[in-house]
Design a protein around this motif. Structure first.
Motif, PDB file in Angstrom:
ATOM      1  N   LEU A  74       6.065  -4.803 -28.063  1.00 18.21           N
ATOM      2  CA  LEU A  74       6.310  -4.910 -29.516  1.00 18.21           C
ATOM      3  C   LEU A  74       5.152  -4.303 -30.315  1.00 18.21           C
ATOM      4  CD1 LEU A  74       7.950  -8.437 -29.831  1.00 18.21           C
ATOM      5  CD2 LEU A  74       9.038  -6.192 -30.057  1.00 18.21           C
ATOM      6  N   LEU A  75       3.935  -4.492 -29.818  1.00 20.19           N
ATOM      7  CA  LEU A  75       2.766  -3.899 -30.476  1.00 20.19           C
ATOM      8  C   LEU A  75       2.806  -2.375 -30.345  1.00 20.19           C
ATOM      9  CD1 LEU A  75       0.174  -4.388 -32.019  1.00 20.19           C
ATOM     10  CD2 LEU A  75      -1.024  -4.628 -29.846  1.00 20.19           C
ATOM     11  N   ILE A  76       3.237  -1.880 -29.186  1.00 19.37           N
ATOM     12  CA  ILE A  76       3.386  -0.438 -28.996  1.00 19.37           C
ATOM     13  C   ILE A  76       4.419   0.122 -29.965  1.00 19.37           C
ATOM     14  CG2 ILE A  76       4.272   1.324 -27.400  1.00 19.37           C
ATOM     15  CD1 ILE A  76       2.854  -0.182 -25.145  1.00 19.37           C
ATOM     16  N   LEU A  77       5.541  -0.576 -30.133  1.00 18.68           N
ATOM     17  CA  LEU A  77       6.575  -0.143 -31.077  1.00 18.68           C
ATOM     18  C   LEU A  77       6.028  -0.126 -32.504  1.00 18.68           C
ATOM     19  CD1 LEU A  77       9.528   0.689 -31.492  1.00 18.68           C
ATOM     20  CD2 LEU A  77      10.068  -1.743 -31.749  1.00 18.68           C
ATOM     21  N   ALA A  78       5.261  -1.146 -32.886  1.00 19.91           N
ATOM     22  CA  ALA A  78       4.698  -1.207 -34.243  1.00 19.91           C
ATOM     23  C   ALA A  78       3.681  -0.090 -34.472  1.00 19.91           C
ATOM     24  CB  ALA A  78       4.055  -2.573 -34.472  1.00 19.91           C
ATOM     25  N   ILE A  79       2.800   0.123 -33.495  1.00 13.95           N
ATOM     26  CA  ILE A  79       1.794   1.189 -33.623  1.00 13.95           C
ATOM     27  C   ILE A  79       2.476   2.553 -33.707  1.00 13.95           C
ATOM     28  CG2 ILE A  79      -0.076   2.390 -32.413  1.00 13.95           C
ATOM     29  CD1 ILE A  79      -0.928  -0.372 -31.294  1.00 13.95           C
ATOM     30  N   SER A  80       3.482   2.757 -32.876  1.00 14.07           N
ATOM     31  CA  SER A  80       4.218   4.025 -32.884  1.00 14.07           C
ATOM     32  C   SER A  80       4.924   4.243 -34.215  1.00 14.07           C
ATOM     33  CB  SER A  80       5.234   4.065 -31.743  1.00 14.07           C
ATOM     34  OG  SER A  80       4.597   3.984 -30.508  1.00 14.07           O
ATOM     35  N   ALA A  81       5.493   3.188 -34.774  1.00 13.24           N
ATOM     36  CA  ALA A  81       6.181   3.293 -36.065  1.00 13.24           C
ATOM     37  C   ALA A  81       5.195   3.647 -37.183  1.00 13.24           C
ATOM     38  CB  ALA A  81       6.916   2.000 -36.387  1.00 13.24           C
ATOM     39  N   VAL A  82       4.018   3.050 -37.150  1.00 13.36           N
ATOM     40  CA  VAL A  82       2.999   3.358 -38.173  1.00 13.36           C
ATOM     41  C   VAL A  82       2.530   4.803 -38.033  1.00 13.36           C
ATOM     42  CG1 VAL A  82       0.637   2.832 -38.920  1.00 13.36           C
ATOM     43  CG2 VAL A  82       2.253   0.979 -38.502  1.00 13.36           C
ATOM     44  N   ILE A  83       2.285   5.237 -36.813  1.00 12.50           N
ATOM     45  CA  ILE A  83       1.867   6.629 -36.582  1.00 12.50           C
ATOM     46  C   ILE A  83       2.944   7.589 -37.073  1.00 12.50           C
ATOM     47  CG2 ILE A  83       1.413   8.357 -34.785  1.00 12.50           C
ATOM     48  CD1 ILE A  83       0.031   6.118 -33.179  1.00 12.50           C
ATOM     49  N   ALA A  84       4.195   7.315 -36.719  1.00 10.80           N
ATOM     50  CA  ALA A  84       5.307   8.179 -37.128  1.00 10.80           C
ATOM     51  C   ALA A  84       5.444   8.198 -38.649  1.00 10.80           C
ATOM     52  CB  ALA A  84       6.605   7.714 -36.479  1.00 10.80           C
ATOM     53  N   LEU A  85       5.304   7.045 -39.291  1.00  8.51           N
ATOM     54  CA  LEU A  85       5.416   6.984 -40.758  1.00  8.51           C
ATOM     55  C   LEU A  85       4.324   7.807 -41.427  1.00  8.51           C
ATOM     56  CD1 LEU A  85       7.016   5.679 -43.067  1.00  8.51           C
ATOM     57  CD2 LEU A  85       5.317   3.845 -43.049  1.00  8.51           C
ATOM     58  N   ILE A  86       3.102   7.713 -40.921  1.00 11.86           N
ATOM     59  CA  ILE A  86       1.989   8.479 -41.496  1.00 11.86           C
ATOM     60  C   ILE A  86       2.214   9.983 -41.314  1.00 11.86           C
ATOM     61  CG2 ILE A  86      -0.477   9.013 -41.240  1.00 11.86           C
ATOM     62  CD1 ILE A  86      -0.887   5.998 -40.596  1.00 11.86           C
ATOM     63  N   VAL A  87       2.573  10.404 -40.115  1.00 11.39           N
ATOM     64  CA  VAL A  87       2.763  11.832 -39.845  1.00 11.39           C
ATOM     65  C   VAL A  87       3.939  12.396 -40.641  1.00 11.39           C
ATOM     66  CG1 VAL A  87       3.341  13.522 -38.053  1.00 11.39           C
ATOM     67  CG2 VAL A  87       1.666  11.736 -37.588  1.00 11.39           C
ATOM     68  N   VAL A  88       5.035  11.657 -40.715  1.00 10.03           N
ATOM     69  CA  VAL A  88       6.208  12.131 -41.465  1.00 10.03           C
ATOM     70  C   VAL A  88       5.904  12.188 -42.957  1.00 10.03           C
ATOM     71  CG1 VAL A  88       8.553  11.476 -42.136  1.00 10.03           C
ATOM     72  CG2 VAL A  88       7.914  11.527 -39.739  1.00 10.03           C
ATOM     73  N   THR A  89       5.139  11.241 -43.463  1.00 12.07           N
ATOM     74  CA  THR A  89       4.742  11.276 -44.878  1.00 12.07           C
ATOM     75  C   THR A  89       3.889  12.512 -45.153  1.00 12.07           C
ATOM     76  OG1 THR A  89       4.810   8.868 -45.013  1.00 12.07           O
ATOM     77  CG2 THR A  89       3.555  10.023 -46.713  1.00 12.07           C
ATOM     78  N   LEU A  90       2.942  12.793 -44.285  1.00  9.01           N
ATOM     79  CA  LEU A  90       2.116  13.990 -44.445  1.00  9.01           C
ATOM     80  C   LEU A  90       2.957  15.264 -44.339  1.00  9.01           C
ATOM     81  CD1 LEU A  90      -1.043  12.950 -42.383  1.00  9.01           C
ATOM     82  CD2 LEU A  90      -0.819  13.086 -44.875  1.00  9.01           C
ATOM     83  N   LEU A  91       3.904  15.286 -43.413  1.00 10.49           N
ATOM     84  CA  LEU A  91       4.813  16.424 -43.268  1.00 10.49           C
ATOM     85  C   LEU A  91       5.607  16.646 -44.553  1.00 10.49           C
ATOM     86  CD1 LEU A  91       6.376  18.504 -41.397  1.00 10.49           C
ATOM     87  CD2 LEU A  91       7.966  16.627 -40.984  1.00 10.49           C
ATOM     88  N   ASN A  92       6.114  15.566 -45.116  1.00 10.26           N
ATOM     89  CA  ASN A  92       6.905  15.677 -46.343  1.00 10.26           C
ATOM     90  C   ASN A  92       6.054  16.156 -47.519  1.00 10.26           C
ATOM     91  OD1 ASN A  92       9.215  15.440 -47.949  1.00 10.26           O
ATOM     92  ND2 ASN A  92       8.617  13.401 -48.603  1.00 10.26           N
TER      93      ASN A  92
END
Length: 181
Positions: A74-92
Motif C-alpha cells: 500500500l505504501l508502494i502504491l501511495a509513493i508511486s501515485a505521488v511520483i506519477a502525479l508530480i511527473v504528470v503535473t510537470l508534463l502538463n
C-alpha cells in the motif's frame, strides 16, 4: 499480496507495458482521428495523454519499488501515485500547455504577401528580376521580384508588393507617408 494469484510486480509490469503502448499509439494517432481530448472543455486533467502517462509512471515506479524494496504494497502504491502525479503535473505545465498554445503552422500563401512592405536585396532591373526580402513574425521570406511600374529599383529600397504572379512578386517603390508631409 497476490490478487488473482498473480504477483504485484507482474501486475505493475503488465500495466506499464499496456499503458506505455496505449500512450504511444494515442500520441501518434490522435490527430488522425481528430480527437482532441476532454481538455478542450476546460477539464485538462482528463486529457487521455495525461491519464495514460499517469498510469505508465505509476506502473513503472510501482514495478521498480516492488522489485527493489521490501516496503508494504500500500505504501508502494501511495509513493508511486505521488511520483506519477508530480511527473504528470510537470508534463502538463511545461510541455502540453505550451504546445497547445503554439502556432499551428508557419505556412503562408503567396497571396498573403500582397500589400506587404519589403526590402530589395538584389537590384530589380527595369525589364528583369531581382529579389525582395519581407520580414514576418515567423522569419524572413526572400522571393523573386519584378518591377510593377517597369522602373529599375536599386538594392536597399523599400518596396510594396502590388501583386503576385506565378511566384514572382510585382513590386513598386514604397513611399512612406512622412515623406509627403
Amino acid at each position: 499480496m497476490e490478487p488473482f494469484s498473480i504477483p504485484l510486480e507482474t501486475i505493475y509490469l503488465y500495466g506499464l507495458i499496456i499503458s506505455g503502448v496505449l500512450t504511444i499509439l494515442f500520441v501518434l494517432f490522435a490527430d488522425v482521428f481528430h480527437f482532441h481530448g476532454a481538455g478542450d472543455g476546460g477539464m485538462h486533467f482528463l486529457n487521455p495523454v495525461l491519464l495514460f502517462a499517469f498510469v505508465t509512471i505509476l506502473s513503472a515506479s510501482g514495478y521498480l519499488l516492488e522489485r527493489l524494496s521490501s516496503v508494504h504494497y500500500l505504501l508502494i502504491l501511495a509513493i508511486s501515485a505521488v511520483i506519477a502525479l508530480i511527473v504528470v503535473t510537470l508534463l502538463n505545465v511545461f510541455v502540453l500547455v505550451p504546445l497547445s498554445s503554439a502556432e499551428e503552422s508557419l505556412v503562408f500563401k503567396e497571396s498573403d504577401l500582397q500589400g506587404r512592405v519589403g526590402t530589395v536585396i538584389t537590384t530589380i532591373p527595369a525589364d528583369g528580376y531581382g529579389e525582395v526580402m519581407i520580414d514576418s513574425t515567423s522569419g524572413r521570406i526572400a522571393k523573386p521580384a519584378s518591377s510593377f511600374d517597369g522602373d529599375e529599383i536599386p538594392n536597399g529600397t523599400n518596396v510594396l508588393v502590388v501583386q503576385v504572379k506565378n511566384g514572382v512578386l510585382e513590386v513598386s517603390v514604397h513611399h512612406k507617408l512622412e515623406n509627403f508631409l
